[in-house]
Design a protein around this motif. Sequence first.
Motif, mmCIF file in Angstrom:
data_model
loop_
_atom_site.group_PDB
_atom_site.id
_atom_site.type_symbol
_atom_site.label_atom_id
_atom_site.label_comp_id
_atom_site.label_asym_id
_atom_site.label_seq_id
_atom_site.Cartn_x
_atom_site.Cartn_y
_atom_site.Cartn_z
ATOM 1 N N ASP A 363 0.821 -1.208 0.000
ATOM 2 C CA ASP A 363 0.000 0.000 0.000
ATOM 3 C C ASP A 363 0.856 1.258 0.000
ATOM 4 O O ASP A 363 0.550 2.231 -0.705
ATOM 5 N N GLN A 367 0.890 4.179 -2.873
ATOM 6 C CA GLN A 367 0.642 5.591 -2.581
ATOM 7 C C GLN A 367 1.773 6.465 -3.115
ATOM 8 O O GLN A 367 1.526 7.494 -3.751
ATOM 9 N N ASN A 388 -6.358 13.404 -10.641
ATOM 10 C CA ASN A 388 -6.901 12.039 -10.615
ATOM 11 C C ASN A 388 -5.896 11.041 -10.034
ATOM 12 O O ASN A 388 -6.287 10.060 -9.398
ATOM 13 N N ALA A 391 -6.279 10.968 -6.291
ATOM 14 C CA ALA A 391 -7.648 10.954 -5.763
ATOM 15 C C ALA A 391 -7.763 9.958 -4.613
ATOM 16 O O ALA A 391 -7.305 8.814 -4.718
ATOM 17 N N GLY A 392 -8.334 10.399 -3.519
ATOM 18 C CA GLY A 392 -8.536 9.529 -2.366
ATOM 19 C C GLY A 392 -7.349 9.413 -1.448
ATOM 20 O O GLY A 392 -7.428 8.745 -0.405
ATOM 21 N N ILE A 393 -6.212 10.022 -1.798
ATOM 22 C CA ILE A 393 -5.011 9.947 -0.953
ATOM 23 C C ILE A 393 -4.947 11.183 -0.074
ATOM 24 O O ILE A 393 -4.997 12.315 -0.566
ATOM 25 N N GLN A 394 -4.837 10.972 1.223
ATOM 26 C CA GLN A 394 -4.790 12.088 2.174
ATOM 27 C C GLN A 394 -3.384 12.190 2.770
ATOM 28 O O GLN A 394 -3.145 11.823 3.905
ATOM 29 N N GLN A 399 -1.955 16.501 -1.054
ATOM 30 C CA GLN A 399 -2.609 17.779 -0.811
ATOM 31 C C GLN A 399 -1.921 18.903 -1.561
ATOM 32 O O GLN A 399 -2.572 19.791 -2.141
ATOM 33 N N ARG A 402 -3.010 18.853 -5.154
ATOM 34 C CA ARG A 402 -4.367 19.403 -5.334
ATOM 35 C C ARG A 402 -4.347 20.926 -5.201
ATOM 36 O O ARG A 402 -5.063 21.624 -5.938
#
Length: 412
Positions: A363, A367, A388, A391-394, A399, A402
């Motif tokens: 994982d 990431q 994209n 997407a969904g990665i914090q 960040q 984005r």
Amino acid sequence: QRPEQALAVLQQLAKPTSERNQPTAELLKAVAFNLLDQPQESIARLNRVEQWPPALVSQARIWQAVALTRLGKAKEAERMYGGQLMQDIMHYPNYLQQTVWLARMQAQLENGNFEGMNQSLAVLTALNAEGQLPAEVKLLQAKAAVAQENWEEAERLLGEVANDSNLPLAYQAQFSFVQFLRSRGDLSDDIAAGHLEDLRGLWRGGQLERDLLYELGHIYRNQGKVREALSRWRTLATYFPEDPAVDEVTVKMTNLFMDAFKPPYVNQMDELGVLGLCYDFRELTVTGARGDELVMDMGERLQELSLLDRAMSLFELQLGTRTDDKAVRAELGLELARLHLAAEQPKEGLDVLEQTKFSGAKDKVKQQRAEVAGQLYLLQENWTAAENAVAGIQSPEAQNIRIEVASVSYTH
């Protein structure tokens, strides 16, 4: 006492020698090669003695034992020296008897059989009743004194032999003297290495050069001088391939090369040193997980030195050897893509990520691959693909991607 001429004559007689006389000729060659300190050649002449006439077999066993002693196989050799065998050499000329007894004494020394050495010494003393003991005997006595921590006797004997007119023997004594002084703490590694390098400049070949290379490799390794250690050990393995220590030295070379790109060793090398080590000793790169770890270390160091092209070549080469392990390829591909990112080569980086993608990767690796892909898309100004990708990665990296995409959208 002229083994070179004896070999030349035996070579001329090779073709006309009858099958019946062939074992005798081979035995004489074996003796000559032993006298020339070429034990491997001697062993090669004695590899089928079981088929020889019984009268020659015991003679062959004697010279096999001598050759094995000189090849560093003292335990095997000492088992072969026996009462009957040593009786069989009593008809030999004096100098051949001395050769055999000296070899036996050497084997006894290496096996720590000091009582046996004293018995051999008594025989050699009798063989030299009209003169002084050979310097070779004194050197063996000196080594025995060192092993038994009889420092005064060792220093006296080594000093005598180190000044002998027989230069090869004198150099051996000087080598032993350096080892002796180091064992007592009277000589630093720097000074010892200087003396041993001087000796190596004076003498090439034979057991002495082998011993010098072996010892220098250990000294340089202990000093953190990786290149020097690897160079001396590689020379040993190249020029003395049959030496019993070659397997041991090869393992030590591989382990040292593996550690060379980590502290403290790597901190002692400049840019050229790192690069040179990578390429001059690349044959030491092992396969499998250890090889992957080494490539990671080497690549990281090359990147720190801004040698991105060299680091890329390294990872590409390793990827070529790891065609079956998809999980490993995913990790290697990630590192290679990061290098392309640092070099501002987005297309090449994205191509690598595509070629090495694996749904079963860890994982964390997934990431990180997504984050690097997002950064590569940013370089291409492909804002949608960048967003994209993460997407969904914090994570802070996601960040930031984005935020950059949003700032571009706001500007436009």
